[in-house]
Design a protein around this motif. Structure first.
Motif, PDB file in Angstrom:
ATOM      1  N   ARG A 143       0.983  -1.357   0.232  1.00  0.00           N
ATOM      2  CA  ARG A 143       0.261   0.054   0.423  1.00  0.00           C
ATOM      3  C   ARG A 143       1.191   1.308   0.119  1.00  0.00           C
ATOM      4  NH1 ARG A 143      -4.853  -2.322   0.069  1.00  0.00           N
ATOM      5  NH2 ARG A 143      -5.254  -0.085  -0.601  1.00  0.00           N
ATOM      6  N   ARG A 144       2.157   1.320  -0.679  1.00  0.00           N
ATOM      7  CA  ARG A 144       3.459   2.175  -0.502  1.00  0.00           C
ATOM      8  C   ARG A 144       3.265   2.236  -2.121  1.00  0.00           C
ATOM      9  NH1 ARG A 144       7.187   1.640   4.968  1.00  0.00           N
ATOM     10  NH2 ARG A 144       6.045   0.179   6.299  1.00  0.00           N
ATOM     11  N   ILE A 145       3.130   3.532  -2.657  1.00  0.00           N
ATOM     12  CA  ILE A 145       2.831   3.921  -3.809  1.00  0.00           C
ATOM     13  C   ILE A 145       4.885   4.894  -3.969  1.00  0.00           C
ATOM     14  CG2 ILE A 145       1.649   5.163  -6.248  1.00  0.00           C
ATOM     15  CD1 ILE A 145      -0.513   4.229  -4.665  1.00  0.00           C
ATOM     16  N   PRO A 146       5.484   4.181  -4.747  1.00  0.00           N
ATOM     17  CA  PRO A 146       6.635   5.379  -5.344  1.00  0.00           C
ATOM     18  C   PRO A 146       6.241   6.256  -6.086  1.00  0.00           C
ATOM     19  CG  PRO A 146       7.129   3.378  -6.422  1.00  0.00           C
ATOM     20  CD  PRO A 146       5.918   2.918  -5.344  1.00  0.00           C
ATOM     21  N   THR A 147       7.400   7.342  -5.993  1.00  0.00           N
ATOM     22  CA  THR A 147       6.466   8.316  -7.423  1.00  0.00           C
ATOM     23  C   THR A 147       7.710   8.117  -7.930  1.00  0.00           C
ATOM     24  OG1 THR A 147       8.599   9.390  -6.094  1.00  0.00           O
ATOM     25  CG2 THR A 147       6.413  10.524  -5.600  1.00  0.00           C
ATOM     26  N   SER A 148       7.603   8.344  -9.301  1.00  0.00           N
ATOM     27  CA  SER A 148       7.616   7.738 -10.618  1.00  0.00           C
ATOM     28  C   SER A 148       7.748   9.327 -11.539  1.00  0.00           C
ATOM     29  CB  SER A 148       6.517   7.187 -11.306  1.00  0.00           C
ATOM     30  OG  SER A 148       5.151   8.330 -11.668  1.00  0.00           O
ATOM     31  N   GLY A 149       7.447  10.421 -11.444  1.00  0.00           N
ATOM     32  CA  GLY A 149       7.712  11.638 -12.160  1.00  0.00           C
ATOM     33  C   GLY A 149       9.892  12.363 -12.128  1.00  0.00           C
ATOM     34  N   SER A 150       9.249  13.036 -13.464  1.00  0.00           N
ATOM     35  CA  SER A 150      11.288  13.050 -13.812  1.00  0.00           C
ATOM     36  C   SER A 150      11.638  13.848 -12.216  1.00  0.00           C
ATOM     37  CB  SER A 150      11.441  14.749 -14.159  1.00  0.00           C
ATOM     38  OG  SER A 150      10.649  15.803 -13.749  1.00  0.00           O
ATOM     39  N   VAL A 151      13.381  13.591 -12.683  1.00  0.00           N
ATOM     40  CA  VAL A 151      14.835  13.116 -11.005  1.00  0.00           C
ATOM     41  C   VAL A 151      14.436  15.223 -10.757  1.00  0.00           C
ATOM     42  CG1 VAL A 151      16.670  13.577 -10.571  1.00  0.00           C
ATOM     43  CG2 VAL A 151      15.163  11.377 -11.803  1.00  0.00           C
ATOM     44  N   VAL A 152      14.062  15.439  -9.123  1.00  0.00           N
ATOM     45  CA  VAL A 152      14.152  16.890  -9.173  1.00  0.00           C
ATOM     46  C   VAL A 152      15.384  16.931  -8.063  1.00  0.00           C
ATOM     47  CG1 VAL A 152      12.199  17.919 -10.062  1.00  0.00           C
ATOM     48  CG2 VAL A 152      12.045  16.488  -7.475  1.00  0.00           C
ATOM     49  N   ASP A 158      13.701  20.484   4.969  1.00  0.00           N
ATOM     50  CA  ASP A 158      13.194  19.126   6.093  1.00  0.00           C
ATOM     51  C   ASP A 158      15.001  17.893   6.312  1.00  0.00           C
ATOM     52  OD1 ASP A 158      10.385  19.138   6.312  1.00  0.00           O
ATOM     53  OD2 ASP A 158      10.376  19.052   4.067  1.00  0.00           O
ATOM     54  N   GLY A 159      15.799  18.792   6.213  1.00  0.00           N
ATOM     55  CA  GLY A 159      17.065  17.902   6.035  1.00  0.00           C
ATOM     56  C   GLY A 159      17.749  16.625   5.281  1.00  0.00           C
ATOM     57  N   GLN A 160      16.215  16.757   4.257  1.00  0.00           N
ATOM     58  CA  GLN A 160      16.967  15.478   3.261  1.00  0.00           C
ATOM     59  C   GLN A 160      18.111  16.681   1.755  1.00  0.00           C
ATOM     60  OE1 GLN A 160      12.892  16.131   1.928  1.00  0.00           O
ATOM     61  NE2 GLN A 160      13.417  13.565   1.487  1.00  0.00           N
ATOM     62  N   THR A 161      18.861  15.325   1.337  1.00  0.00           N
ATOM     63  CA  THR A 161      20.062  16.277   0.506  1.00  0.00           C
ATOM     64  C   THR A 161      19.731  15.126  -1.208  1.00  0.00           C
ATOM     65  OG1 THR A 161      21.939  14.408   1.491  1.00  0.00           O
ATOM     66  CG2 THR A 161      21.601  15.968   1.866  1.00  0.00           C
ATOM     67  N   GLY A 162      20.464  15.575  -2.205  1.00  0.00           N
ATOM     68  CA  GLY A 162      20.484  14.770  -3.226  1.00  0.00           C
ATOM     69  C   GLY A 162      18.686  15.230  -3.543  1.00  0.00           C
ATOM     70  N   ASN A 163      18.832  13.936  -5.526  1.00  0.00           N
ATOM     71  CA  ASN A 163      18.105  14.025  -5.835  1.00  0.00           C
ATOM     72  C   ASN A 163      16.531  12.674  -5.146  1.00  0.00           C
ATOM     73  OD1 ASN A 163      18.800  16.216  -7.003  1.00  0.00           O
ATOM     74  ND2 ASN A 163      19.418  15.078  -8.240  1.00  0.00           N
ATOM     75  N   ARG A 164      15.378  12.896  -6.011  1.00  0.00           N
ATOM     76  CA  ARG A 164      14.339  12.569  -5.774  1.00  0.00           C
ATOM     77  C   ARG A 164      13.086  12.368  -6.728  1.00  0.00           C
ATOM     78  NH1 ARG A 164      17.050  12.372  -1.721  1.00  0.00           N
ATOM     79  NH2 ARG A 164      16.146  11.655   0.103  1.00  0.00           N
ATOM     80  N   LYS A 165      12.660  11.366  -6.938  1.00  0.00           N
ATOM     81  CA  LYS A 165      11.669  11.390  -8.252  1.00  0.00           C
ATOM     82  C   LYS A 165      10.502  12.036  -7.461  1.00  0.00           C
ATOM     83  CE  LYS A 165      13.613   6.796 -10.967  1.00  0.00           C
ATOM     84  NZ  LYS A 165      12.331   5.131 -11.315  1.00  0.00           N
ATOM     85  N   SER A 166      10.316  13.221  -8.627  1.00  0.00           N
ATOM     86  CA  SER A 166       8.742  13.752  -8.454  1.00  0.00           C
ATOM     87  C   SER A 166       7.693  13.282  -8.367  1.00  0.00           C
ATOM     88  CB  SER A 166       8.879  15.162  -9.485  1.00  0.00           C
ATOM     89  OG  SER A 166       8.959  14.593 -11.372  1.00  0.00           O
ATOM     90  N   PHE A 167       6.774  13.775  -8.031  1.00  0.00           N
ATOM     91  CA  PHE A 167       5.232  13.014  -7.696  1.00  0.00           C
ATOM     92  C   PHE A 167       4.389  13.581  -9.054  1.00  0.00           C
ATOM     93  CE2 PHE A 167       2.603  12.555  -4.670  1.00  0.00           C
ATOM     94  CZ  PHE A 167       1.113  12.488  -5.451  1.00  0.00           C
ATOM     95  N   HIS A 168       4.650  12.394  -9.655  1.00  0.00           N
ATOM     96  CA  HIS A 168       3.280  12.531 -10.632  1.00  0.00           C
ATOM     97  C   HIS A 168       1.475  12.395 -10.193  1.00  0.00           C
ATOM     98  CE1 HIS A 168       2.354  12.540 -15.012  1.00  0.00           C
ATOM     99  NE2 HIS A 168       3.623  12.424 -15.320  1.00  0.00           N
TER     100      HIS A 168
END
Length: 319
Positions: A143-152, A158-168
């Protein structure tokens, strides 16, 4: 002269109204406050398996079976604010009403913390076990859906670093299909977005999609839009998971590799219960030469279904 004692009835209505205005999701669930046992625990019966259906049953007595009902539970947490002193000199000399300001600080703090805790409690489940023990589980990976958008780049605030796939927007389409497959009612579906994830989602919409999304906005009730059958809400903080999938406790500092999440739910699939709300006041205290105020609130909640249907999360995915 010291301030007059503030009635408990005023405090209770004040904090409840503050919770409602600051946390729109607090009323978008089942309220089970009347079912609190011993002031601290709520038990939710879970129906067992449905009976089998047989086509053209052969002649003879059928075998009777009992339905194996179980139960899940949740406890109310106790939230308290640190006491604040208002000295006699302050009460006499400050031009504004400091008591009102102090009470506002206490309600604001309680509202923020309780709002964070409620969404967290909806993805954490407690179950009675043998010998009075309790087992803890969290929303399953299915029941956990990963984001799949372009990398941003992430929001570094919030203390994060680096890149993640954006919310599409495709993530909400998938969540809609999952809820439909689980026969979750199509009305009263909600999604709570963290602010930056909401912007990513909006950036993925076409011009026509954006116009339809904004047409459903109701800012006075905290609603920023509607998409795929979900009424969209926004909050500065919602949920976060570690890179290994562990849910972060509200207030816990995020690590660089942690991932933010959006929560989706049906109103009938999650619950909350509110217990005692108290304002403690020690007027004309001889040690502090003034009045001392602090607040207490009991609140709890969880997913009402042991199978977790009617709730999901969309989690940032690594690039």
């Amino acid at each position: 002269m010291a301030n007059l004692k503030i009635p408990q009835e005023f405090w209770s209505s004040y904090i409840v109204e503050k919770l409602r205005r600051t946390n729109p999701h607090i009323n978008l669930c089942v309220d089970e406050s009347i079912y609190v046992k011993g002031g601290s625990v709520v038990y939710l019966p879970q129906a067992g398996a449905k009976p089998n259906t047989v086509k053209n049953r052969a002649f003879g007595a059928a075998t009777a079976v009992q339905r194996g009902d179980t139960a899940v539970m949740y406890a109310l947490d106790v939230f308290t604010t640190d006491p604040t002193a208002i000295t006699y000199a302050e009460a006499q000399e400050i031009s504004y009403e400091k008591t009102d300001s102090v009470l506002g600080d206490h309600t604001d703090t309680l509202a923020e913390v309780v709002g964070d805790e409620l969404t967290y409690s909806w993805i954490r489940g407690l179950k009675p076990a043998a010998n009075g023990a309790v087992t803890v589980e969290f929303i399953p990976t299915g029941r956990r859906i990963p984001t799949s958008g372009s990398v941003v780049a992430v929001n570094t605030e919030d203390g994060q670093t680096g890149n993640r796939k954006s919310f599409h927007y495709k993530e909400l389409d998938l969540a809609q299909a999952k809820f439909n497959k689980d026969s979750v009612p199509k009305d009263n579906r909600y999604a709570m977005f963290e602010s930056f994830m909401l912007k990513e989602f909006q950036n993925s919409l076409s011009t026509n999609q954006m116009a339809a999304f904004q047409a459903a906005a109701d800012v006075s009730n905290g609603i920023v839009g509607r998409y795929a059958g979900f009424t969209i809400l926004e909050r500065s903080s919602v949920l976060a998971f570690s890179a290994t999938g562990t849910a972060r406790v509200p207030g816990e500092a995020l690590e660089a590799t942690d991932n933010l999440a959006t929560i989706l739910w049906h109103k009938g699939s999650v619950t909350k219960a509110m217990g005692t709300t108290e304002l403690f006041q020690d007027l004309r205290n001889p040690l502090y030469y003034g009045d001392i105020h602090s607040g207490l609130l009991k609140m709890g909640g969880r997913c009402r279904r042991e199978d977790w249907k009617g709730i999901a999360v969309i989690v940032q995915a690594a690039e």
